[in-house]
Scaffold this motif. Sequence first.
Motif, short mmCIF file in Angstrom:
data_model
loop_
_atom_site.label_atom_id
_atom_site.label_comp_id
_atom_site.label_asym_id
_atom_site.label_seq_id
_atom_site.Cartn_x
_atom_site.Cartn_y
_atom_site.Cartn_z
N PHE A 1 -11.53 4.77 1.52
CA PHE A 1 -11.95 3.89 2.54
C PHE A 1 -11.88 4.33 3.66
CE2 PHE A 1 -11.81 0.74 -0.82
CZ PHE A 1 -12.88 0.14 -0.24
N ILE B 1 1.62 -1.42 -0.16
CA ILE B 1 -0.35 -0.07 0.42
C ILE B 1 0.70 1.45 -0.70
CG2 ILE B 1 -1.48 1.36 1.00
CD1 ILE B 1 -3.14 -1.07 2.10
N PHE C 1 -5.93 -3.76 5.00
CA PHE C 1 -5.34 -4.08 4.28
C PHE C 1 -3.96 -4.62 4.76
CE2 PHE C 1 -9.12 -2.21 1.76
CZ PHE C 1 -9.42 -3.51 1.20
N THR D 1 -4.37 6.90 -1.49
CA THR D 1 -4.15 5.67 -0.91
C THR D 1 -4.13 4.56 -2.27
OG1 THR D 1 -4.71 6.60 1.55
CG2 THR D 1 -4.01 4.09 0.75
N ALA E 1 -5.80 -0.62 -7.20
CA ALA E 1 -6.82 -0.28 -7.04
C ALA E 1 -6.82 1.30 -5.56
CB ALA E 1 -7.79 -1.80 -5.47
N ASN E 2 -7.86 1.41 -5.57
CA ASN E 2 -7.73 3.34 -4.69
C ASN E 2 -8.42 3.05 -3.87
OD1 ASN E 2 -7.98 5.75 -4.63
ND2 ASN E 2 -8.24 6.47 -6.17
N LEU E 3 -7.73 3.20 -2.85
CA LEU E 3 -7.93 2.95 -0.95
C LEU E 3 -8.39 4.32 -0.77
CD1 LEU E 3 -6.28 0.03 -0.54
CD2 LEU E 3 -7.82 -0.44 -1.73
N SER E 4 -8.38 5.05 -1.47
CA SER E 4 -8.39 6.71 -1.04
C SER E 4 -10.21 6.98 -0.18
CB SER E 4 -8.26 7.83 -2.08
OG SER E 4 -6.92 7.47 -2.30
N ILE F 1 -8.22 0.49 5.84
CA ILE F 1 -6.59 0.76 4.99
C ILE F 1 -5.92 -0.15 6.11
CG2 ILE F 1 -4.28 1.69 4.04
CD1 ILE F 1 -7.10 3.82 3.38
N LEU G 1 -3.15 0.28 -3.68
CA LEU G 1 -2.72 -0.85 -3.64
C LEU G 1 -2.34 -0.76 -4.62
CD1 LEU G 1 -2.76 -3.61 -2.04
CD2 LEU G 1 -5.42 -3.90 -3.09
#
Length: 53
Positions: free
Chosen positions: A38, A5, A46, A17, A33-36, A43, A19
């Motif tokens: 979440f 990450i 993850f 953020t 993936a874009n985890l912004s 996070i 992945l």
Amino acid sequence: MSYYIEVLLNRKCRPTTLLRKAWGKKVKRKTIANLSDFPRSVIEGFKVSIKGE
């Protein structure tokens, strides 16, 4: 091949953020993936699951 990450700091917006996975001798990266959007707790979950803990 490894997954991680990455947090990218932006000047005017909140940090992004992502992945990502990396492979090869000359490091190649691909965004999975874009985890912004979440929450922080998800996070962190993850990050723990990627490490295998």
